[in-house]
Write a protein that holds these residues in place. Structure first.
Motif: not given
Length: 375
Positions: A72-74, A133-135, A141-153
């Motif tokens: 949802i946050g993504w 380190l990662v966020a 690279w791809l904006g804050w939504k990529s952080v949520w995408g990574m945690t979702t996956i």
């Protein structure tokens, strides 16, 4: 790690979220504090939930909550949807903090429980360090939504593992867990056990200190020494990095000697003697002192988690006992930043550090009066 990865994904990109979602600092802070608020309200009921649903199903629900919240946050475009996602994630974190130690108590008999509890106890430190380190890299690279995408996956992958191959032990694998036969855990008896509430007090005090240090040390370094946000966060991480070493080390002590009470008492005593030092030094001594203070702090969680099944006696009741300890944890997470921040604002950083000394001595006193009779 799926829980702390989701919890700590906000701080590294908080300023970006504030700009894109149009929120102020107080609402941005609520995205972190909502985890503690959710934990306070559902930690005690979670013992009943876990006792009725069983550990595997409870674990699946916990990780599924983390996944749904992160998903949802993504795709969140406003404050309300983001806060909703954080509440759902908070439910997942609270449940997994109850379920995981109870699962370890099921798989491992008391004399072999220390080491796995020590490994498990690195979950928050490891997850927060990885996210620090990662966020920023993903955001750049791809904006804050990529952080949520990574945690979702990542959480989706863990959810698959929780469904299969994760399982509870068979009778021949864990005779200690099935020794009492098919019986219902007396939740009331666990809630009336004084030792569990002492452990909850101990863990509340521990979290007051940890969250205060982790929340405000970067601010202290920025305001007093002019450090950049990145440098201040990196130096503060030394406090967490040390626990990756000392938490398993505490597990070894417990594994060999069943030294629960001693680990807790001497860790709190060491903290009370050293907690002020990082706020009275400068330069390279700051990360060194934070590392040493964190070394003592890192031993408290595995000793606390390992002590819960010993006090409640019945390994099937470990989840209920952990829900009481989790209540103390989330209460400390709420109190720590509020009290430390208020004192620092009115009396300065040094006085704020001194204010933690009597709190930690109270933790040592609670550990001294704790009574554990290893089986």
């Amino acid at each position: 790690m799926s829980a702390p990865l989701n919890q700590f994904k906000v701080p590294p990109v908080m300023t970006i979220l504030m700009a894109e979602l149009g929120i102020d600092l107080s609402k941005a802070g609520l995205m972190m504090s909502v985890f503690a608020l959710v934990g306070i309200f559902i930690s005690l009921p979670s013992g009943y939930i876990v006792g009725r649903m069983g550990l595997k199903l409870s674990g699946i629900v916990a990780v599924a909550s983390l996944f749904v919240g992160s998903f949802i946050g993504w795709f969140a475009e406003n404050t309300s949807s983001m806060l909703t996602s954080r509440v759902i994630e908070g439910i997942g974190m609270c449940l997994i903090s109850v379920v995981a130690p109870a699962v370890i108590a099921a798989w491992f008999p008391p004399e072999k429980r220390g080491m796995p509890m020590g490994i498990w106890s690195t979950w928050v430190a490891l997850g927060s360090i990885v996210m620090l380190l990662v966020a920023p890299l993903l955001n750049g690279w791809l904006g804050w939504k990529s952080v949520w995408g990574m945690t979702t996956i990542y959480t989706a992958f863990i959810l698959v593992l929780m469904v299969y191959p994760f399982r509870m032990p068979r009778i021949d694998e864990a005779p200690h867990y099935y020794a009492g036969g098919e019986h219902h855990v007396s939740i009331k008896d666990v809630y009336l056990t004084p030792g569990v509430w002492i452990l909850a007090l101990i863990f509340m005090i521990f979290n007051i200190m940890v969250i205060a240090v982790c929340s405000f040390t970067p601010v202290y370094l920025e305001s007093e020494f002019g450090y950049s946000k990145e440098r201040a966060s990196a130096i503060t991480s030394f406090f967490l990095i040390s626990s990756l070493v000392t938490a398993p080390a505490a597990g070894v002590l417990i594994h060999k000697f069943r030294f629960y009470r001693g680990v807790l008492f001497f860790s709190f005593l060491a903290l009370s003697l050293t907690i002020v030092i990082p706020y009275h030094v400068s330069g390279v001594l700051i990360p060194i002192c934070l590392f040493l203070v964190g070394s003592a702090a890192g031993m408290i969680a595995p000793a606390t988690f390992s002590a819960v099944p010993e006090i409640v006696k019945d390994p099937k009741a470990a989840g209920v006992g952990m829900s009481i300890v989790a209540f103390g944890q989330y209460l400390g997470m709420c109190l720590g930043p509020f009290l430390f921040g208020a004192i620092a604002e009115k009396a300065g950083w040094e006085m704020a550090s001194y204010s933690l000394v009597p709190v930690l001595l109270a933790g040592a006193a609670a550990a001294y009066f704790l009574r554990i009779h290893p089986r």
